[in-house]
Design a protein around this motif. Structure first.
Motif, PDB file in Angstrom:
ATOM      1  N   MET A 154       0.839  -1.209   0.000  1.00 47.83           N
ATOM      2  CA  MET A 154       0.000   0.000   0.000  1.00 47.83           C
ATOM      3  C   MET A 154       0.870   1.254   0.000  1.00 47.83           C
ATOM      4  N   GLU A 204      -6.190   2.479  12.765  1.00 49.59           N
ATOM      5  CA  GLU A 204      -5.891   1.193  12.103  1.00 49.59           C
ATOM      6  C   GLU A 204      -6.107   0.012  13.041  1.00 49.59           C
ATOM      7  N   HIS A 251     -13.497   1.630  -1.469  1.00 51.07           N
ATOM      8  CA  HIS A 251     -13.525   0.511  -2.429  1.00 51.07           C
ATOM      9  C   HIS A 251     -13.334  -0.860  -1.768  1.00 51.07           C
ATOM     10  N   ASP A 252     -13.077  -0.844  -0.462  1.00 52.53           N
ATOM     11  CA  ASP A 252     -12.895  -2.126   0.244  1.00 52.53           C
ATOM     12  C   ASP A 252     -14.207  -2.727   0.730  1.00 52.53           C
TER      13      ASP A 252
HETATM   14  C1  LIG Z   1      -6.611  -0.608   0.987  1.00 49.34           C
HETATM   15  S1  LIG Z   1      -5.793  -0.268   2.483  1.00 49.34           S
HETATM   16  C2  LIG Z   1      -5.658   1.502   2.390  1.00 49.34           C
HETATM   17  C3  LIG Z   1      -4.508   2.039   3.173  1.00 49.34           C
HETATM   18  C4  LIG Z   1      -4.313   3.569   3.053  1.00 49.34           C
HETATM   19  N1  LIG Z   1      -5.504   4.288   3.411  1.00 49.34           N
HETATM   20  C5  LIG Z   1      -3.837   3.949   1.668  1.00 49.34           C
HETATM   21  O1  LIG Z   1      -4.593   4.527   0.893  1.00 49.34           O
HETATM   22  O2  LIG Z   1      -2.670   3.638   1.354  1.00 49.34           O
HETATM   23  C6  LIG Z   1      -7.085  -0.535   3.668  1.00 49.34           C
HETATM   24  C7  LIG Z   1      -6.627  -0.358   5.091  1.00 49.34           C
HETATM   25  O3  LIG Z   1      -7.772  -0.494   5.946  1.00 49.34           O
HETATM   26  C8  LIG Z   1      -7.365  -1.161   7.125  1.00 49.34           C
HETATM   27  N2  LIG Z   1      -8.544  -1.809   7.723  1.00 49.34           N
HETATM   28  C9  LIG Z   1      -9.231  -2.878   7.264  1.00 49.34           C
HETATM   29  N3  LIG Z   1     -10.257  -3.176   8.073  1.00 49.34           N
HETATM   30  C10 LIG Z   1     -10.221  -2.275   9.087  1.00 49.34           C
HETATM   31  C11 LIG Z   1     -11.018  -2.065  10.233  1.00 49.34           C
HETATM   32  N4  LIG Z   1     -12.065  -2.853  10.516  1.00 49.34           N
HETATM   33  N5  LIG Z   1     -10.696  -1.040  11.053  1.00 49.34           N
HETATM   34  C12 LIG Z   1      -9.621  -0.245  10.795  1.00 49.34           C
HETATM   35  N6  LIG Z   1      -8.833  -0.381   9.704  1.00 49.34           N
HETATM   36  C13 LIG Z   1      -9.127  -1.390   8.858  1.00 49.34           C
HETATM   37  C14 LIG Z   1      -6.347  -2.168   6.650  1.00 49.34           C
HETATM   38  O4  LIG Z   1      -5.483  -2.606   7.684  1.00 49.34           O
HETATM   39  C15 LIG Z   1      -5.630  -1.391   5.548  1.00 49.34           C
HETATM   40  O5  LIG Z   1      -4.461  -0.774   6.014  1.00 49.34           O
END
Ligand SMILES: C[S@@+](CC[C@H](N)C(=O)[O-])C[C@H]1O[C@@H](n2cnc3c(N)ncnc32)[C@H](O)[C@@H]1O
Length: 342
Positions: A154, A204, A251-252
């Motif tokens: 990332m 996070e 998008h997640d």
């Molecule tokens: C696609 S990455 C995006 C990282 C960053 N925002 C970037 O654009 O580079 C999604 C992030 O969401 C975090 N994440 C996933 N589920 C989560 C949750 N339930 N609570 C907090 N963070 C979460 C993951 O650990 C990951 O680092």
């Protein structure tokens, strides 16, 4: 069977074949990153094929095939007779430990490559399936090495877009920003640099917290960046922020969860505060291809999809935001921002 072929538009003649062979370029690229071929060419090049094979500890025949493919892909160029060097694009993006390099992202693809088998699994089961049946974020919580590889990937993908985002983000008057799901804090670093008055809280999961602290320390930004353990859905978000950043978060998640995230962002903001959504958007014509293809990554990694500016605008308005604005930032990336009414 050899027979008369159906005539099609000449510009479509090679469309399917070219799509089929495109995976070879991607495979060669990933192999070059993992074996260090790009690194050696960068540090020791220009090199002959034999010298490159020796310096990399690889077989000369293999390196010759790789050079031919990468040269045609414009990642390697022949300079002088029989000596090879990286093209400027490869020198910037394929070499490890260079600011803005995509090597970390490409490297992760070796283990978690978007293979036909994985896409078929996603098609059958609806995904996510990149680590088998397990939820990817739970897998990261259980396996620090996976969490680290993901954070590094990332970081690699976000470095250049982060700098461009910092130039466009309307944060001149913001003092507190919440970077929700901010990964190792790459975007927060760029924002903190661009806006010295800004403090960024990166929310996070526990597995990623050490990565944020390390990055803030490495960049000398401990005063401006702090890591906060939290859960985007299971716990209440802290409040009192002037800005909330959702970079590659929308998008997640499913559309319903996306709506929840925006409501939570709204509640975390002070009146007059700004939400910033940083994504690779889908245009009205369904492209660009690079962004549309990310839908397949989202299928196998997440519950989400790539958004259009129009869909995001609708969801943001439903959450109560106003003054939605979309602008391109860098390459395939865009910023969609809006304000919580004052
Ligand atoms: C696609 S990455 C995006 C990282 C960053 N925002 C970037 O654009 O580079 C999604 C992030 O969401 C975090 N994440 C996933 N589920 C989560 C949750 N339930 N609570 C907090 N963070 C979460 C993951 O650990 C990951 O680092």
């Amino acid at each position: 069977m050899l027979g008369p072929m159906q005539t099609i538009d000449p510009q479509d003649e090679l469309r399917v074949y070219d799509a089929y062979v495109a995976g070879r370029l991607s495979a060669g690229l990933a192999a070059g990153v993992r074996t260090g071929l790009f690194d050696v060419l960068d540090s020791d090049g220009p090199l002959s094929c034999a010298a490159l094979a020796e310096a990399s500890g690889l077989h000369e025949r293999g390196v010759r095939a790789w050079l031919a493919a990468m040269q045609a892909g414009q990642l390697v160029q022949e300079v002088g007779s029989g000596d090879f060097a990286l093209t400027p694009a490869a020198a910037r993006d394929c070499v490890r430990n260079k600011p803005g390099s995509l090597a970390g992202l490409i490297d992760m693809e070796i283990e978690n490559f978007l293979s036909p088998a994985l896409v078929i699994e996603g098609l059958r089961g609806g995904g996510p399936c990149v680590y088998g049946d397990g939820d990817p974020w739970a897998e990261h919580a259980a396996d620090p090495a996976k969490a680290r590889a993901f954070s590094d990937a990332m970081h690699a993908i976000a470095c250049s877009p982060a700098l461009a985002l910092a130039e466009k983000a309307p944060l001149e008057n913001a003092r507190r920003l919440l970077d929700a799901g901010g990964g190792s804090g790459t975007i927060s670093v760029a924002l903190a640099r661009a806006f010295p008055q800004l403090h960024c809280t990166v929310l996070e999961i526990p597995a990623v917290l050490p990565h944020i602290e390390e990055r803030a320390h490495e960049e000398g930004l401990e005063q401006q960046i702090s890591a906060l353990q939290g859960d985007l859905f299971a716990q209440a978000w802290p409040t009192g922020f002037d800005a909330v950043l959702l970079s590659q978060i929308m998008h997640d998640w499913s559309d319903d969860e996306g709506a929840r995230l925006l409501r939570r962002a709204y509640n975390a903001l002070n009146p007059g505060g700004t939400v910033l959504i940083h994504e690779k958007l889908i245009e009205p014509d369904g492209g660009p291809l690079a962004n549309a293809l990310v839908n397949l990554d989202m299928l196998v990694w997440t519950e989400g999809r790539q958004w259009s500016a129009t869909d995001l605008e609708q969801l943001m308005q439903q959450a109560g935001f106003e003054g939605v604005q979309a602008q391109k930032t860098y390459g395939y990336w865009s910023l969609v921002s809006a304000t919580r009414p004052g």
